[in-house]
Design a protein around this motif. Structure first.
Motif, PDB file in Angstrom:
ATOM      1  N   ASP A  46     -44.307  -2.583 -12.537  1.00 17.95           N
ATOM      2  CA  ASP A  46     -44.811  -1.209 -12.678  1.00 17.95           C
ATOM      3  C   ASP A  46     -44.102  -0.257 -11.726  1.00 17.95           C
ATOM      4  O   ASP A  46     -44.691   0.694 -11.228  1.00 17.95           O
ATOM      5  CB  ASP A  46     -46.324  -1.181 -12.483  1.00 17.95           C
ATOM      6  N   LEU A  47     -42.819  -0.523 -11.479  1.00 17.66           N
ATOM      7  CA  LEU A  47     -41.995   0.347 -10.637  1.00 17.66           C
ATOM      8  C   LEU A  47     -42.064   1.799 -11.108  1.00 17.66           C
ATOM      9  O   LEU A  47     -42.019   2.075 -12.298  1.00 17.66           O
ATOM     10  CB  LEU A  47     -40.535  -0.136 -10.704  1.00 17.66           C
ATOM     11  N   GLU A  48     -42.158   2.706 -10.147  1.00 14.71           N
ATOM     12  CA  GLU A  48     -42.018   4.132 -10.460  1.00 14.71           C
ATOM     13  C   GLU A  48     -40.757   4.625  -9.778  1.00 14.71           C
ATOM     14  O   GLU A  48     -40.454   4.216  -8.667  1.00 14.71           O
ATOM     15  CB  GLU A  48     -43.247   4.905  -9.959  1.00 14.71           C
ATOM     16  N   LEU A  49     -40.023   5.504 -10.461  1.00 15.66           N
ATOM     17  CA  LEU A  49     -38.769   5.998  -9.894  1.00 15.66           C
ATOM     18  C   LEU A  49     -38.938   7.427  -9.397  1.00 15.66           C
ATOM     19  O   LEU A  49     -39.532   8.262 -10.072  1.00 15.66           O
ATOM     20  CB  LEU A  49     -37.657   5.955 -10.943  1.00 15.66           C
ATOM     21  N   ALA A  50     -38.403   7.704  -8.229  1.00 17.74           N
ATOM     22  CA  ALA A  50     -38.378   9.066  -7.698  1.00 17.74           C
ATOM     23  C   ALA A  50     -37.145   9.772  -8.270  1.00 17.74           C
ATOM     24  O   ALA A  50     -36.195   9.104  -8.687  1.00 17.74           O
ATOM     25  CB  ALA A  50     -38.314   9.010  -6.180  1.00 17.74           C
ATOM     26  N   PRO A  75     -33.517 -10.276  -8.239  1.00 15.08           N
ATOM     27  CA  PRO A  75     -32.551 -11.284  -8.697  1.00 15.08           C
ATOM     28  C   PRO A  75     -31.223 -10.675  -9.187  1.00 15.08           C
ATOM     29  O   PRO A  75     -30.169 -11.292  -9.020  1.00 15.08           O
ATOM     30  CB  PRO A  75     -33.290 -12.004  -9.836  1.00 15.08           C
ATOM     31  N   LEU A  76     -31.281  -9.460  -9.732  1.00 10.85           N
ATOM     32  CA  LEU A  76     -30.033  -8.814 -10.146  1.00 10.85           C
ATOM     33  C   LEU A  76     -29.251  -8.341  -8.922  1.00 10.85           C
ATOM     34  O   LEU A  76     -28.023  -8.420  -8.877  1.00 10.85           O
ATOM     35  CB  LEU A  76     -30.329  -7.631 -11.082  1.00 10.85           C
ATOM     36  N   GLN A  77     -29.973  -7.852  -7.916  1.00 13.02           N
ATOM     37  CA  GLN A  77     -29.332  -7.445  -6.663  1.00 13.02           C
ATOM     38  C   GLN A  77     -28.652  -8.653  -6.010  1.00 13.02           C
ATOM     39  O   GLN A  77     -27.482  -8.588  -5.621  1.00 13.02           O
ATOM     40  CB  GLN A  77     -30.397  -6.880  -5.708  1.00 13.02           C
ATOM     41  N   PHE A  78     -29.382  -9.758  -5.923  1.00 18.37           N
ATOM     42  CA  PHE A  78     -28.860 -10.947  -5.239  1.00 18.37           C
ATOM     43  C   PHE A  78     -27.603 -11.466  -5.943  1.00 18.37           C
ATOM     44  O   PHE A  78     -26.575 -11.708  -5.310  1.00 18.37           O
ATOM     45  CB  PHE A  78     -29.940 -12.027  -5.173  1.00 18.37           C
ATOM     46  N   ALA A  79     -27.677 -11.590  -7.270  1.00 22.46           N
ATOM     47  CA  ALA A  79     -26.510 -12.083  -8.022  1.00 22.46           C
ATOM     48  C   ALA A  79     -25.316 -11.150  -7.827  1.00 22.46           C
ATOM     49  O   ALA A  79     -24.191 -11.599  -7.579  1.00 22.46           O
ATOM     50  CB  ALA A  79     -26.852 -12.212  -9.507  1.00 22.46           C
ATOM     51  N   THR A  80     -25.563  -9.842  -7.899  1.00 19.56           N
ATOM     52  CA  THR A  80     -24.464  -8.876  -7.775  1.00 19.56           C
ATOM     53  C   THR A  80     -23.861  -8.937  -6.375  1.00 19.56           C
ATOM     54  O   THR A  80     -22.630  -8.877  -6.212  1.00 19.56           O
ATOM     55  CB  THR A  80     -24.971  -7.456  -8.105  1.00 19.56           C
ATOM     56  N   GLN A  81     -24.709  -9.095  -5.355  1.00 19.21           N
ATOM     57  CA  GLN A  81     -24.196  -9.210  -3.982  1.00 19.21           C
ATOM     58  C   GLN A  81     -23.358 -10.476  -3.809  1.00 19.21           C
ATOM     59  O   GLN A  81     -22.324 -10.453  -3.138  1.00 19.21           O
ATOM     60  CB  GLN A  81     -25.362  -9.252  -2.982  1.00 19.21           C
ATOM     61  N   GLN A  82     -23.814 -11.570  -4.421  1.00 20.45           N
ATOM     62  CA  GLN A  82     -23.049 -12.813  -4.319  1.00 20.45           C
ATOM     63  C   GLN A  82     -21.674 -12.651  -4.962  1.00 20.45           C
ATOM     64  O   GLN A  82     -20.685 -13.167  -4.468  1.00 20.45           O
ATOM     65  CB  GLN A  82     -23.795 -13.969  -4.997  1.00 20.45           C
ATOM     66  N   ILE A  83     -21.639 -11.922  -6.071  1.00 21.31           N
ATOM     67  CA  ILE A  83     -20.394 -11.798  -6.831  1.00 21.31           C
ATOM     68  C   ILE A  83     -19.434 -10.787  -6.188  1.00 21.31           C
ATOM     69  O   ILE A  83     -18.227 -10.988  -6.175  1.00 21.31           O
ATOM     70  CB  ILE A  83     -20.714 -11.435  -8.298  1.00 21.31           C
ATOM     71  N   THR A  84     -19.981  -9.701  -5.639  1.00 17.76           N
ATOM     72  CA  THR A  84     -19.109  -8.710  -4.993  1.00 17.76           C
ATOM     73  C   THR A  84     -18.739  -9.157  -3.583  1.00 17.76           C
ATOM     74  O   THR A  84     -17.766  -8.643  -3.010  1.00 17.76           O
ATOM     75  CB  THR A  84     -19.796  -7.330  -4.917  1.00 17.76           C
ATOM     76  N   GLY A  85     -19.489 -10.083  -3.024  1.00 18.25           N
ATOM     77  CA  GLY A  85     -19.155 -10.626  -1.716  1.00 18.25           C
ATOM     78  C   GLY A  85     -19.083  -9.577  -0.620  1.00 18.25           C
ATOM     79  O   GLY A  85     -18.290  -9.690   0.313  1.00 18.25           O
ATOM     80  N   GLY A  86     -19.885  -8.544  -0.726  1.00 15.78           N
ATOM     81  CA  GLY A  86     -19.944  -7.529   0.323  1.00 15.78           C
ATOM     82  C   GLY A  86     -18.854  -6.468   0.240  1.00 15.78           C
ATOM     83  O   GLY A  86     -18.783  -5.580   1.081  1.00 15.78           O
ATOM     84  N   THR A  87     -18.004  -6.529  -0.797  1.00 19.29           N
ATOM     85  CA  THR A  87     -16.909  -5.555  -0.888  1.00 19.29           C
ATOM     86  C   THR A  87     -17.346  -4.249  -1.533  1.00 19.29           C
ATOM     87  O   THR A  87     -16.617  -3.264  -1.479  1.00 19.29           O
ATOM     88  CB  THR A  87     -15.738  -6.128  -1.705  1.00 19.29           C
ATOM     89  N   VAL A  88     -18.512  -4.249  -2.162  1.00 17.10           N
ATOM     90  CA  VAL A  88     -19.002  -3.071  -2.872  1.00 17.10           C
ATOM     91  C   VAL A  88     -20.454  -2.860  -2.424  1.00 17.10           C
ATOM     92  O   VAL A  88     -21.197  -3.830  -2.308  1.00 17.10           O
ATOM     93  CB  VAL A  88     -18.984  -3.342  -4.404  1.00 17.10           C
ATOM     94  N   PRO A  89     -20.864  -1.615  -2.173  1.00 20.14           N
ATOM     95  CA  PRO A  89     -22.284  -1.420  -1.845  1.00 20.14           C
ATOM     96  C   PRO A  89     -23.166  -1.739  -3.053  1.00 20.14           C
ATOM     97  O   PRO A  89     -22.877  -1.306  -4.166  1.00 20.14           O
ATOM     98  CB  PRO A  89     -22.386   0.059  -1.468  1.00 20.14           C
ATOM     99  N   VAL A  90     -24.204  -2.529  -2.833  1.00 15.72           N
ATOM    100  CA  VAL A  90     -25.134  -2.899  -3.903  1.00 15.72           C
ATOM    101  C   VAL A  90     -26.525  -2.449  -3.465  1.00 15.72           C
ATOM    102  O   VAL A  90     -26.994  -2.851  -2.402  1.00 15.72           O
ATOM    103  CB  VAL A  90     -25.126  -4.422  -4.151  1.00 15.72           C
ATOM    104  N   THR A  91     -27.157  -1.604  -4.257  1.00 16.91           N
ATOM    105  CA  THR A  91     -28.506  -1.145  -3.913  1.00 16.91           C
ATOM    106  C   THR A  91     -29.490  -1.661  -4.956  1.00 16.91           C
ATOM    107  O   THR A  91     -29.103  -2.176  -6.006  1.00 16.91           O
ATOM    108  CB  THR A  91     -28.584   0.394  -3.858  1.00 16.91           C
ATOM    109  N   VAL A  92     -30.783  -1.535  -4.642  1.00 20.22           N
ATOM    110  CA  VAL A  92     -31.818  -2.029  -5.552  1.00 20.22           C
ATOM    111  C   VAL A  92     -32.902  -0.965  -5.702  1.00 20.22           C
ATOM    112  O   VAL A  92     -33.260  -0.302  -4.729  1.00 20.22           O
ATOM    113  CB  VAL A  92     -32.374  -3.384  -5.042  1.00 20.22           C
ATOM    114  N   LEU A  93     -33.381  -0.769  -6.922  1.00 24.95           N
ATOM    115  CA  LEU A  93     -34.391   0.265  -7.181  1.00 24.95           C
ATOM    116  C   LEU A  93     -35.788  -0.181  -6.753  1.00 24.95           C
ATOM    117  O   LEU A  93     -36.595   0.620  -6.325  1.00 24.95           O
ATOM    118  CB  LEU A  93     -34.407   0.622  -8.673  1.00 24.95           C
TER     119      LEU A  93
END
Ligand code: ZN
Length: 317
Positions: free
Chosen positions: A72-76, A45-63
């Motif tokens: 229970d996400l684990e980070l590499a 949901p944070l990725q989706f909102a950020t993508q909607q707001i940046t409108g594709g002008t900024v790369p948005v990634t998700v962990l």
């Protein structure tokens, strides 16, 4: 004699200070140029909102990779490296312990924690009175005791979107007008969805919402439903036999016809309760990720599918 070690210390200090100054110069150089780097978001949901707001002008990634369960996400190590290089990291404190921990590695100036904007007022304890999980078991999940699932209430989600939009505009004034415009458009869509949910759930035969994990507390609160999660706020917490029995008793007593299971968590417990009570199993998606098996390609489509499932399962007219 005593002057020798201090001089060495002093030399070391001067060298260290020079290094720090160099590092500071470098980091302030790259920090000032906020047009560089991606926005890293911690879950869908944070990725989706950020993508909607940046409108594709900024790369948005998700962990949290699509199809993975975010709690229970684990980070590499490379995820943490990505976070340290991001122009902005957007997360919600208290939801994903691995992300909370990794924040120690990230410059505080490039972090946005949306937990305050999300108004996480429901606590785990308030929602689990009827579920199988005790407060002690629950404490082990380390999410600060607050229900993190704000995005299932479109009004809370809109407030989070506004916080993201404001921060992007502040960091990147050259594109502030576009961020403001996109934020307003996204909030308008959420307001429309909120109206549809309110109308669609206004008149239902049952208000009792039995879900697999307790992700729908804010949705239930907003639209006058009463949530009973089979597991707690975190889906990996397993219900006890007594907890399952309690839920089954409630289902019989309230005449609940539908047990809601979800997409990223296996349906075992929901099916157990359904099997022992004669209730049906239907899908209610907590939108912790979108996959090919989701009932829609984005937040809005899946929320409208959730509304249909709720109307059918709760007998809304
Ligand atoms: Zn959840």
């Amino acid at each position: 004699m005593p002057s020798a070690p201090p001089r060495r210390v002093l030399t070391a200090l001067v060298a260290a200070t020079a290094l720090v100054l160099t590092a500071a110069a470098c980091s302030s150089g790259s920090g000032a140029d906020t047009s560089q780097g991606a926005v890293v978001t911690s879950f869908y949901p944070l990725q989706f909102a950020t993508q909607q707001i940046t409108g594709g002008t900024v790369p948005v990634t998700v962990l949290t990779k699509p199809g993975a369960e975010p709690h229970d996400l684990e980070l590499a190590p490379q995820d943490i490296a990505t976070m340290t290089k991001a122009r902005l990291v957007v997360y919600s404190d208290g939801f994903q312990p691995a992300v909370d921990e990794a924040m120690a590695e990230v410059q505080p100036s490039s972090v946005l924690d949306v937990a305050d904007a999300a108004r996480l007022t429901l606590t785990a304890a308030e929602e689990e009175g009827h579920a199988g999980e005790s407060a002690a078991q629950h404490g082990a999940h380390d999410h600060s005791g607050n229900d993190p699932h704000f995005w299932l209430d479109p009004q809370r989600y809109a407030d989070v979107a506004k916080a993201i939009g404001a921060r992007l505009a502040e960091d990147d004034p050259a594109h502030a007008a576009a961020y403001d415009r996109n934020t307003a458009a996204f909030v308008a869509k959420l307001t429309t969805l909120d109206g549809e949910l309110r109308t669609g759930l206004a008149s239902c035969r049952s208000k009792v919402l039995v879900t697999s994990h307790a992700a729908f507390g804010y949705l239930a609160q907003r639209y006058g439903l009463e949530q009973h999660g089979i597991t707690g706020i975190s889906p990996e917490a397993e219900p006890s036999a007594a907890g399952l029995q309690q839920i089954a008793d409630l289902v019989r007593k309230e005449g609940v016809t539908t047990i809601f299971q979800e997409t990223l968590v296996e349906a075992h417990f929901a099916e157990t309760v359904a099997g022992s009570t004669g209730a049906q199993v239907a899908t209610l998606d907590p939108l912790e990720g979108i996959t090919s098996s989701s009932a829609g390609t984005d937040y809005f489509e899946v929320m409208r599918s959730n509304l249909s499932a709720l109307q059918k399962g709760l007998g809304c007219s």
